[in-house]
Write a protein that holds these residues in place. Structure first.
Motif, PDB file in Angstrom:
ATOM      1  N   ASP A 190       0.207   4.028   1.697  1.00 16.26           N
ATOM      2  CA  ASP A 190       0.099   4.851   2.907  1.00 16.26           C
ATOM      3  C   ASP A 190       1.138   4.515   3.969  1.00 16.26           C
ATOM      4  O   ASP A 190       1.075   5.011   5.085  1.00 16.26           O
ATOM      5  N   ASP A 212       0.836  -1.205   0.000  1.00 14.31           N
ATOM      6  CA  ASP A 212       0.000   0.000   0.000  1.00 14.31           C
ATOM      7  C   ASP A 212       0.868   1.250   0.000  1.00 14.31           C
ATOM      8  O   ASP A 212       2.015   1.223   0.441  1.00 14.31           O
ATOM      9  N   GLN A 255       1.487   1.859   5.611  1.00  9.19           N
ATOM     10  CA  GLN A 255       1.076   0.931   6.674  1.00  9.19           C
ATOM     11  C   GLN A 255       1.840  -0.387   6.530  1.00  9.19           C
ATOM     12  O   GLN A 255       2.057  -1.099   7.492  1.00  9.19           O
ATOM     13  N   ARG A 280      -1.328   4.654   9.672  1.00 11.72           N
ATOM     14  CA  ARG A 280      -1.331   5.365   8.407  1.00 11.72           C
ATOM     15  C   ARG A 280      -0.414   6.581   8.508  1.00 11.72           C
ATOM     16  O   ARG A 280      -0.477   7.296   9.514  1.00 11.72           O
TER      17      ARG A 280
HETATM   18 MG    MG Z   1      -4.043   1.637   4.705  1.00  8.94          MG
END
Ligand code: MG
Ligand code: UDP
Length: 314
Positions: A94, A92, A96, A197
């Motif tokens: 972001d 991802d 994470q 995040r």
């Molecule tokens: Mg996420």
């Protein structure tokens, strides 16, 4: 090309600099030829500008811009279709999924596994998300018989033949981790870190989440259709038993009791109605997907590609 990172991006402008920097710092010391593919899934913030600027500076960065928002899994499929690596890693944007975990995934791939999945060690999401996810994981494991422990974690590595199999699927929805494990010969799972995040909020609101989970269930199984039939049969039996009960009541206690029992009939009727609506709804979900598959529209539409491919095309 040895390695492709595929990262779907939807309004993640604030994370991108940090993300790209961390991915480069992880991949460069590996001594492999690699590319970082950022698939912009119709963002309206400055994500595209940042991807374009980065792809002009960093030779390994490639941007794919979709013409509108198709969803995370469609974006990853667009990345797969463009990727040239023998090993493909998804994560991802972001942050994470820490990019620093990638070498651990590659270690497992090098041991001969064709899919390396991951389980988030200490998931940094809301209690609601974590609880729903726990139950969905459990249910999907039983229904699909694909034995995975964290269907939602996209920090994963695949060997090229698996990705080719995914690209060859003609389903209108593709839940990548589950499908990949279906094709895998010797998949493995490792524990990975999960961070808060970096900035911004999750792109999954309750409606998108329901959509995602319904896709997950339906893309792998026709079990819900059978469930509707079983529920229908069970409800018919309950209705029959209740009818007999009411008839006996009337026979033994007279019609006054039966008039009181009218509410029982109402409640039974509502149960039956609920069952019917549920069955029709489940049928509808499959019908909608059949319809989408029959229309055979592309899963995504690429507006522009920036970076390596743009230079190659010159
Ligand atoms: Mg996420
Ligand atoms: N994403 C995307 N298209 C969407 C929704 C999300 O490309 O329609 C991307 C998003 O930018 C992120 C990844 O998919 O890189 C996971 O999304 P998010 O972090 O919102 O999901 P969560 O972590 O809450 O499950």
């Amino acid at each position: 090309m040895d390695l492709s990172l595929i990262i779907p991006v939807f309004n993640e402008g604030k994370c991108l600099d940090n993300l790209i920097q961390r991915c480069l710092s992880v991949c460069r010391p590996l001594g492999q030829e690699f590319e970082i593919i950022l698939v912009d899934d119709g963002s309206w913030d400055d994500s595209r500008k940042i991807i374009e600027a980065k792809s002009a500076i960093e030779a390994e960065v490639l941007g794919i811009f979709l013409n509108h928002n198709y969803g995370q899994h469609a974006a990853v499929m667009a990345g797969f279709a463009q990727a040239q690596g023998e090993i493909l890693v998804t994560l991802d944007a972001d942050l994470q999924n820490p990019p620093e975990e990638i070498p651990r995934l590659l270690e497992k791939i090098n041991l001969g596994h064709d899919v390396v999945g991951s389980v988030r060690r200490k998931r940094q999401d809301t209690k609601f998300r974590t609880t729903v996810s726990h139950w969905v994981n459990h249910m999907v494991r039983i229904i699909t018989k694909v034995n995975m422990h964290d269907y939602g974690c996209m920090l994963r590595a695949y060997r090229r033949p698996i990705v080719e199999a995914l690209l060859a699927c003609r389903d209108s929805t593709r839940f990548i981790p589950v499908l990949a494990n279906f094709f895998a010969v010797n998949p493995v799972e490792i524990d990975v870190d999960h961070a808060q995040r970096d900035t911004g909020d999750s792109k999954y609101n309750i409606f998108r989440l329901i959509n995602l989970y319904v896709d997950l269930l339906i893309c792998m199984s026709t079990f819900p259709l059978r469930l509707a039939s079983v529920a229908g049969i069970l409800m018919s039996f309950v209705g029959l038993a209740a009818g007999l009960f009411l008839l006996c009541g009337r026979f033994f206690f007279g019609s006054i009791w039966a008039v009181d029992g009218i509410f029982t009939v109402f409640s039974l009727e509502f149960i039956l109605l609920g069952g019917i609506y549920l069955s029709v709804g489940i049928l509808g979900e499959y019908m909608a997907r059949l319809y989408n598959t029959a229309r055979n529209r592309p899963l995504y539409c690429i507006q522009r590609v920036v970076g390596r491919t743009e230079k190659d095309n010159l």
